[in-house]
Scaffold this active site. Sequence first.
Site, PDB file in Angstrom:
ATOM      1  N   GLU A  20       0.831  -1.207   0.000  1.00  0.00           N
ATOM      2  CA  GLU A  20       0.000   0.000   0.000  1.00  0.00           C
ATOM      3  C   GLU A  20       0.866   1.257   0.000  1.00  0.00           C
ATOM      4  O   GLU A  20       1.840   1.347   0.746  1.00  0.00           O
ATOM      5  CB  GLU A  20      -0.901   0.004   1.240  1.00  0.00           C
ATOM      6  CG  GLU A  20      -1.781   1.250   1.371  1.00  0.00           C
ATOM      7  CD  GLU A  20      -2.681   1.177   2.589  1.00  0.00           C
ATOM      8  OE1 GLU A  20      -3.513   0.254   2.641  1.00  0.00           O
ATOM      9  OE2 GLU A  20      -2.543   2.042   3.483  1.00  0.00           O
ATOM     10  N   PRO A  23      -0.361   8.919  -2.032  1.00  0.00           N
ATOM     11  CA  PRO A  23       0.208   9.912  -2.949  1.00  0.00           C
ATOM     12  C   PRO A  23       0.985  10.983  -2.192  1.00  0.00           C
ATOM     13  O   PRO A  23       0.430  11.640  -1.304  1.00  0.00           O
ATOM     14  CB  PRO A  23      -1.026  10.503  -3.651  1.00  0.00           C
ATOM     15  CG  PRO A  23      -2.166  10.229  -2.730  1.00  0.00           C
ATOM     16  CD  PRO A  23      -1.831   8.963  -2.009  1.00  0.00           C
ATOM     17  N   LYS A  25       2.904  14.482  -1.143  1.00  0.00           N
ATOM     18  CA  LYS A  25       2.401  15.853  -1.225  1.00  0.00           C
ATOM     19  C   LYS A  25       3.108  16.683  -2.287  1.00  0.00           C
ATOM     20  O   LYS A  25       2.526  17.605  -2.831  1.00  0.00           O
ATOM     21  CB  LYS A  25       2.564  16.541   0.125  1.00  0.00           C
ATOM     22  CG  LYS A  25       1.594  16.064   1.179  1.00  0.00           C
ATOM     23  CD  LYS A  25       1.698  16.945   2.400  1.00  0.00           C
ATOM     24  CE  LYS A  25       0.564  16.634   3.374  1.00  0.00           C
ATOM     25  NZ  LYS A  25       0.559  17.552   4.519  1.00  0.00           N
ATOM     26  N   THR A  51      -3.966   4.924  -1.693  1.00  0.00           N
ATOM     27  CA  THR A  51      -4.977   5.459  -0.790  1.00  0.00           C
ATOM     28  C   THR A  51      -5.664   6.680  -1.381  1.00  0.00           C
ATOM     29  O   THR A  51      -5.192   7.291  -2.333  1.00  0.00           O
ATOM     30  CB  THR A  51      -4.371   5.824   0.571  1.00  0.00           C
ATOM     31  OG1 THR A  51      -3.428   6.899   0.399  1.00  0.00           O
ATOM     32  CG2 THR A  51      -3.675   4.633   1.194  1.00  0.00           C
ATOM     33  N   ARG A 110     -16.112   3.596   3.459  1.00  0.00           N
ATOM     34  CA  ARG A 110     -16.993   4.683   3.861  1.00  0.00           C
ATOM     35  C   ARG A 110     -16.237   5.996   3.928  1.00  0.00           C
ATOM     36  O   ARG A 110     -16.709   7.033   3.510  1.00  0.00           O
ATOM     37  CB  ARG A 110     -17.621   4.392   5.235  1.00  0.00           C
ATOM     38  CG  ARG A 110     -18.638   5.452   5.661  1.00  0.00           C
ATOM     39  CD  ARG A 110     -18.963   5.361   7.146  1.00  0.00           C
ATOM     40  NE  ARG A 110     -17.843   5.815   7.961  1.00  0.00           N
ATOM     41  CZ  ARG A 110     -17.890   5.912   9.290  1.00  0.00           C
ATOM     42  NH1 ARG A 110     -18.987   5.545   9.931  1.00  0.00           N
ATOM     43  NH2 ARG A 110     -16.838   6.330   9.961  1.00  0.00           N
ATOM     44  N   GLY A 111     -15.037   5.942   4.478  1.00  0.00           N
ATOM     45  CA  GLY A 111     -14.247   7.155   4.640  1.00  0.00           C
ATOM     46  C   GLY A 111     -14.488   7.782   5.996  1.00  0.00           C
ATOM     47  O   GLY A 111     -15.237   7.264   6.832  1.00  0.00           O
TER      48      GLY A 111
END
Length: 614
Positions: A20, A23, A25, A51, A110-111
């Site tokens: 995993e 991204p 910054k 992600t 869901r977040g």
Amino acid sequence: MKLTEKIAAYKLNRPFYTFEFFPPKTDEGFENLLARVARISSLGPIAVSVTWGAGGATKDRSLELAGLIQNEEKIDTILHLTCTNMEGGMVDEALRAAKERGVQNILALRGDPPRGEEYWIPTDPRFTHGVDLVAYIRSSPEFSSAFSIGVAAYPDGHTDRETDEDGELDHLKAKVDAGADFIITQLFYDCDNFLRWLEKVRKKGITVPVIPSIMPLQTYASFLRLTKLCGSRVPESVASALEPIKHDDAQVKEYGIALAIDMVKRLTASGDVAGLHFCTLNLEKSVRRVIEGLGWAGGSPEIKNRLITDPPSQATPSHTDDDLTITPTSASDSATKGLIGSVLPPPDAGRGEINNASSWDEYPNGRFGDFKSPAFGLQDQWGGPVITRGEALQKWGNPTTVQDLTEIFLKHLRGEVDSTPFSQGPLSPESMLILTELEKLNRHGWWTVGSQPAVDGVPSTHEVFGWGPPSGYVYQKGFVEFFADQEEVDKIEKRIREDGQGWVDYFAGNFQGECRSNVPDGGRNAVTWGVFPGQEVLQTTIIERESFLSWKDEAFSIWCEWASFYPPDSEERKLLEGVRDRRWLVSIVHHDYKDASALWTFLGGDALLSKSVP
């Protein structure tokens, strides 16, 4: 290729695994992550996942990264996708963009839950839970056959804990019944509890692959942060093993590798775990050493190192952030029984390779790190403060004046509250050494969110300032970060220009995007560094324009989030949004690290602190 198809066709005589990534910054970090992905993907994962920021915060970067990995690196990609706090139409756009990039796997989440009532944030009413996203994809003629869909599960219980374990399993079964093909769990450290939970999952009639998440420990601070964020249980055996080495970055990392290896062995020996999901944190060495230590990528499990569970010969305290930490940045007793005699391939540090890209962020303890690193921003990749609206009101009340805000920051310095929206915990021991100076700045109305004292070559085993491996020396330049109004920024600039004598550098930025500085383009200020045997100089905190601007945007977003805890048109919200709009974030470094008082003497002069700001 779809993950379910790859799992069905998998023939190797070892478990499969996925990696995993998140991204980065910065543009430089993003570019360098692709090289890192290529390197560690040589270890043979069947897929990697990317992600997705809360509410689509990293939408463009996540889609770009997933597309590049899928099409340029030729690695099957799983795109995380959240559905809550997403503006109408964003889910469709994301699914369509993933399909166009050849991505065939979605992890439907869901977040982050809405904070407070969230009545002022537009959301898509079709999506309130992960099952809604699964059902939507499966019912869509455009997307139904395009994706293999995964969902999340929580062996230690969901952090919201709206229901008991049986209720959570009902929710999981509903997601599978709606069309989910596989399950990836939240990270955990209690293997016995996971295996007990997995047995209940199977008895529930859930037959799809369940892939446990493994995250090797990187630092003790990040371990505490993640276990709190994820609600992970910490077995007594793990806590006891970490206690004597928690200040030694090198030993924590070594222990984390051995713990991960032992967890993988125990889980895969159960007969119902055919694969693992490794959370890399965009770092490289620990995951590589776990895979090699298991003998799954040409690595040898022969005993080549000392036993990392042996009592440490000396504690090596890690560098700890002070009041600047924003979120920043996851086994039962028997889970570590196999660690005595655990075997690891030798670490590859200290090979003398200049700018070795695999190890330049081996100790990612600094607030900024190196903005070119793929792991830059590691500490705050999980979003803003981990706090609910109710907790915020309890801790910080209902500020309606500037003086109310000053008092909140002063209470934090005095230990009367254990956090601010910008600082997740009490002051660190090193911050206590400059407490008088910090209080003076805050009383003046300069609300400090980051600082450190100057240090001139103390041993890396120092109880307060030490970090990294033993037998080294660490250094720090004094720096401080705070919010001030424009009039104060003008005074600071004038003082630096007239009296700084080349010793003082600064950055100042506001919410509107303006940035001022006396640092030349391309200038980089290492404010924390260490010198260790057999290694190049390690720089764990670097301040330059790119990293400052990234942090500046994050800092002002925290003002926005804090304001969102209060209703529109309330006095509290008007105050906090006004502060966001009018104040500047200021970062000041004094380069004379041999004089511990240099920065504070410079800032404490009459020219700057000549009046009291209410």
